[in-house]
Design a protein around this motif. Structure first.
Motif, PDB file in Angstrom:
ATOM      1  N   LYS A   1       0.920  -1.352  -0.130  1.00 22.71           N
ATOM      2  CA  LYS A   1      -0.015  -0.152  -0.071  1.00 22.71           C
ATOM      3  C   LYS A   1       0.859   1.347  -0.018  1.00 22.71           C
ATOM      4  CE  LYS A   1      -4.718  -0.814   2.204  1.00 22.71           C
ATOM      5  NZ  LYS A   1      -5.421  -0.653   3.325  1.00 22.71           N
ATOM      6  N   ALA A   2       2.015   1.278   0.841  1.00 23.18           N
ATOM      7  CA  ALA A   2       2.793   2.461   0.927  1.00 23.18           C
ATOM      8  C   ALA A   2       3.618   2.800  -0.226  1.00 23.18           C
ATOM      9  CB  ALA A   2       3.709   2.208   2.046  1.00 23.18           C
ATOM     10  N   ALA A   3       3.919   1.673  -0.900  1.00 23.84           N
ATOM     11  CA  ALA A   3       4.546   1.697  -2.184  1.00 23.84           C
ATOM     12  C   ALA A   3       3.664   2.258  -3.269  1.00 23.84           C
ATOM     13  CB  ALA A   3       5.118   0.358  -2.597  1.00 23.84           C
ATOM     14  N   LEU A   4       2.622   1.694  -3.310  1.00 24.81           N
ATOM     15  CA  LEU A   4       1.602   2.273  -4.252  1.00 24.81           C
ATOM     16  C   LEU A   4       0.948   3.599  -4.154  1.00 24.81           C
ATOM     17  CD1 LEU A   4      -0.355  -1.058  -4.442  1.00 24.81           C
ATOM     18  CD2 LEU A   4       0.959   0.008  -6.393  1.00 24.81           C
ATOM     19  N   TYR A   5       0.980   4.103  -2.740  1.00 25.82           N
ATOM     20  CA  TYR A   5       0.511   5.462  -2.521  1.00 25.82           C
ATOM     21  C   TYR A   5       1.651   6.511  -2.940  1.00 25.82           C
ATOM     22  CZ  TYR A   5      -3.171   3.835   0.541  1.00 25.82           C
ATOM     23  OH  TYR A   5      -4.573   3.474   1.362  1.00 25.82           O
ATOM     24  N   PHE A   6       2.910   6.214  -2.728  1.00 29.87           N
ATOM     25  CA  PHE A   6       3.967   7.089  -3.229  1.00 29.87           C
ATOM     26  C   PHE A   6       3.982   7.064  -4.638  1.00 29.87           C
ATOM     27  CE2 PHE A   6       7.624   4.182  -2.449  1.00 29.87           C
ATOM     28  CZ  PHE A   6       8.163   4.180  -3.968  1.00 29.87           C
TER      29      PHE A   6
ATOM     30  N   THR B   1      -3.649   8.794 -11.603  1.00 35.37           N
ATOM     31  CA  THR B   1      -5.020   8.085 -11.776  1.00 35.37           C
ATOM     32  C   THR B   1      -4.804   6.270 -11.462  1.00 35.37           C
ATOM     33  OG1 THR B   1      -4.257   7.312 -14.127  1.00 35.37           O
ATOM     34  CG2 THR B   1      -5.365   9.326 -13.701  1.00 35.37           C
ATOM     35  N   LEU B   2      -3.770   6.085 -10.767  1.00 38.28           N
ATOM     36  CA  LEU B   2      -3.228   4.788 -10.213  1.00 38.28           C
ATOM     37  C   LEU B   2      -4.336   4.317  -9.484  1.00 38.28           C
ATOM     38  CD1 LEU B   2       0.158   3.388  -8.952  1.00 38.28           C
ATOM     39  CD2 LEU B   2      -1.975   3.037  -7.813  1.00 38.28           C
ATOM     40  N   ASP B   3      -4.990   3.149  -9.507  1.00 39.36           N
ATOM     41  CA  ASP B   3      -6.006   2.688  -8.429  1.00 39.36           C
ATOM     42  C   ASP B   3      -5.298   1.786  -7.367  1.00 39.36           C
ATOM     43  OD1 ASP B   3      -8.212   1.247  -7.150  1.00 39.36           O
ATOM     44  OD2 ASP B   3      -9.477   1.564  -8.644  1.00 39.36           O
ATOM     45  N   VAL B   4      -5.020   2.031  -6.327  1.00 43.14           N
ATOM     46  CA  VAL B   4      -4.292   1.117  -5.451  1.00 43.14           C
ATOM     47  C   VAL B   4      -4.978  -0.242  -5.187  1.00 43.14           C
ATOM     48  CG1 VAL B   4      -3.628   0.900  -2.909  1.00 43.14           C
ATOM     49  CG2 VAL B   4      -3.414   3.107  -4.357  1.00 43.14           C
ATOM     50  N   GLU B   5      -6.451  -0.202  -5.051  1.00 43.62           N
ATOM     51  CA  GLU B   5      -6.882  -1.442  -4.951  1.00 43.62           C
ATOM     52  C   GLU B   5      -6.928  -2.318  -5.987  1.00 43.62           C
ATOM     53  OE1 GLU B   5      -8.455  -2.637  -2.292  1.00 43.62           O
ATOM     54  OE2 GLU B   5      -7.830  -0.666  -1.226  1.00 43.62           O
ATOM     55  N   ASP B   6      -6.941  -1.978  -7.131  1.00 43.19           N
ATOM     56  CA  ASP B   6      -6.569  -2.954  -8.444  1.00 43.19           C
ATOM     57  C   ASP B   6      -5.421  -3.760  -8.013  1.00 43.19           C
ATOM     58  OD1 ASP B   6      -8.916  -2.174  -9.504  1.00 43.19           O
ATOM     59  OD2 ASP B   6      -7.980  -0.860 -11.136  1.00 43.19           O
ATOM     60  N   TYR B   7      -4.222  -3.027  -7.616  1.00 49.46           N
ATOM     61  CA  TYR B   7      -3.127  -3.712  -7.585  1.00 49.46           C
ATOM     62  C   TYR B   7      -2.971  -4.613  -6.431  1.00 49.46           C
ATOM     63  CZ  TYR B   7      -1.351  -0.913 -11.634  1.00 49.46           C
ATOM     64  OH  TYR B   7      -1.250  -0.469 -12.793  1.00 49.46           O
ATOM     65  N   LEU B   8      -3.600  -4.373  -5.094  1.00 50.79           N
ATOM     66  CA  LEU B   8      -3.715  -5.060  -4.098  1.00 50.79           C
ATOM     67  C   LEU B   8      -4.336  -6.262  -4.215  1.00 50.79           C
ATOM     68  CD1 LEU B   8      -4.515  -2.309  -1.354  1.00 50.79           C
ATOM     69  CD2 LEU B   8      -2.127  -3.594  -1.791  1.00 50.79           C
ATOM     70  N   ASN B   9      -5.616  -6.080  -5.147  1.00 54.11           N
ATOM     71  CA  ASN B   9      -6.228  -7.272  -5.806  1.00 54.11           C
ATOM     72  C   ASN B   9      -5.646  -8.258  -6.608  1.00 54.11           C
ATOM     73  OD1 ASN B   9      -8.483  -6.471  -4.402  1.00 54.11           O
ATOM     74  ND2 ASN B   9      -9.422  -5.256  -6.191  1.00 54.11           N
ATOM     75  N   ALA B  10      -4.556  -7.472  -7.443  1.00 53.29           N
ATOM     76  CA  ALA B  10      -3.616  -8.432  -8.195  1.00 53.29           C
ATOM     77  C   ALA B  10      -2.552  -9.084  -7.394  1.00 53.29           C
ATOM     78  CB  ALA B  10      -2.913  -7.582  -9.066  1.00 53.29           C
ATOM     79  N   LEU B  11      -2.244  -8.527  -6.423  1.00 50.73           N
ATOM     80  CA  LEU B  11      -1.399  -9.314  -5.425  1.00 50.73           C
ATOM     81  C   LEU B  11      -2.009 -10.440  -4.775  1.00 50.73           C
ATOM     82  CD1 LEU B  11       0.601  -6.306  -3.864  1.00 50.73           C
ATOM     83  CD2 LEU B  11       1.786  -8.219  -5.356  1.00 50.73           C
ATOM     84  N   ASP B  12      -3.292 -10.191  -4.165  1.00 55.09           N
ATOM     85  CA  ASP B  12      -4.230 -11.427  -3.828  1.00 55.09           C
ATOM     86  C   ASP B  12      -4.362 -12.433  -4.681  1.00 55.09           C
ATOM     87  OD1 ASP B  12      -4.646  -9.459  -1.447  1.00 55.09           O
ATOM     88  OD2 ASP B  12      -6.467  -8.887  -2.037  1.00 55.09           O
ATOM     89  N   THR B  13      -4.580 -12.202  -6.085  1.00 56.02           N
ATOM     90  CA  THR B  13      -4.947 -13.057  -6.860  1.00 56.02           C
ATOM     91  C   THR B  13      -3.618 -14.026  -7.167  1.00 56.02           C
ATOM     92  OG1 THR B  13      -6.596 -11.733  -8.023  1.00 56.02           O
ATOM     93  CG2 THR B  13      -5.529 -13.418  -9.276  1.00 56.02           C
TER      94      THR B  13
ATOM     95  N   ASN C   1       3.454  -0.276  -9.281  1.00 61.49           N
ATOM     96  CA  ASN C   1       2.478  -0.576 -10.538  1.00 61.49           C
ATOM     97  C   ASN C   1       2.921  -0.560 -11.655  1.00 61.49           C
ATOM     98  OD1 ASN C   1       3.143   2.352 -10.050  1.00 61.49           O
ATOM     99  ND2 ASN C   1       1.759   2.823 -11.706  1.00 61.49           N
ATOM    100  N   GLN C   2       4.131  -0.029 -11.876  1.00 59.29           N
ATOM    101  CA  GLN C   2       4.732  -0.454 -13.261  1.00 59.29           C
ATOM    102  C   GLN C   2       5.534  -1.594 -13.251  1.00 59.29           C
ATOM    103  OE1 GLN C   2       4.759   1.593 -16.285  1.00 59.29           O
ATOM    104  NE2 GLN C   2       2.957   2.221 -15.247  1.00 59.29           N
TER     105      GLN C   2
END
Length: 265
Positions: free
Chosen positions: A19-24, A31-43, A91-92
């Motif tokens: 979360k912290a890495a995505l926030y920075f 336009t980055l959606d933090v939840e999308d990437y957290l969901n990707a890690l969950d998957t 994200n990248q």
């Protein structure tokens, strides 16, 4: 920056590294959606969990994560453009499936955490690795090199390769680092990339984030003051450089900083 600040302002072991890495990263990609990437890690973690054998032990879990990340998803270390700033934005790294040791390590650590398999970051000079969080475990994982398993002697060799000379492995080189230290190391990488590219407004933004992690860090205050000076913002430069001298009056560069302050006046 507000969400980053909220994430950092809690006990270190409660900081959500991803979360912290995505926030920075949102500072660069608004336009980055933090939840999308957290969901990707969950998957990712769910897919690894489905592949785990019934009998679990550390090497088997590591092997399963390695096969999934590096063979199936084809994550890799970016050896062709190591200093591309996108290697430091989580994200990248997830989108492009390439990054530097520390960002690839965060993905690995986050998957392991979701599997209840505790791992920690090891901030060796010049190279970031991880290991299972067990006493005397004796093995390390080099995420930049396809999850290569290392022993202590291999770590010495890695250091020697990085510095291109024989190196002695100091005990603290292999000590676990905190979440704040991991985030600061990521940001420091970006800071120097942007300095070399002369992208000073971006350097300023990175220093602001570093000062959220380590408030009133004298070297970051000095660097922000020098940056303000470079940008012609004399009042802010004077404030930061005076604060730096108050904290470290006998610093090696104190005389040069005093001369610069005199020049501003």
């Amino acid at each position: 920056m507000e969400y980053f600040c909220q994430e950092i302002n809690q006990p270190d072991d409660q900081i959500n590294l991803a979360k912290a890495a995505l926030y920075f990263a949102q500072e660069e990609y608004p336009t980055l959606d933090v939840e999308d990437y957290l969901n990707a890690l969950d998957t990712m973690a769910e897919e690894v969990k489905e592949r785990l054998p019934e009998t679990l032990y550390p090497l088997k879990i590591i092997k399963t994560i390695n096969e999934y990340l590096f063979k199936d998803l084809k994550f890799r270390g970016n050896t062709s453009d190591y200093y591309d700033p996108d290697n430091s934005y989580l994200n990248q790294v997830i989108d492009r499936r390439t990054g530097i040791p520390i960002t690839l390590a965060i993905i690995y650590l986050e998957i392991a955490k979701r599997l209840n398999f505790s791992m920690v970051g090891i901030g060796m000079p010049g190279h970031f690795i991880i290991r299972p969080d067990f006493e005397e475990v004796g093995i390390f994982v080099d995420v930049f090199n396809q999850g290569e398993i290392l022993f202590e002697q291999d770590c010495i060799q890695k250091l020697s390769e990085v510095y291109q000379q024989p190196m002695k492995l100091e005990p603290h080189f292999l000590e676990p680092v905190s979440n704040r230290q991991i985030l600061a190391r990521m940001l420091t990488n970006l800071k120097y990339i942007y300095i070399n590219a002369e992208k000073y407004p971006k350097v300023l933004r990175i220093i602001e984030l570093l000062l959220i992690i380590f408030p009133n860090h004298p070297l970051e205050l000095r660097d922000r003051g020098l940056l303000y000076y470079h940008l012609g913002q004399w009042q802010q430069a004077t404030k930061d450089l005076n604060l730096y001298l108050a904290m470290l009056p006998t610093a090696q560069d104190a005389h040069a900083i005093r001369e610069l302050l005199q020049k501003i006046r």
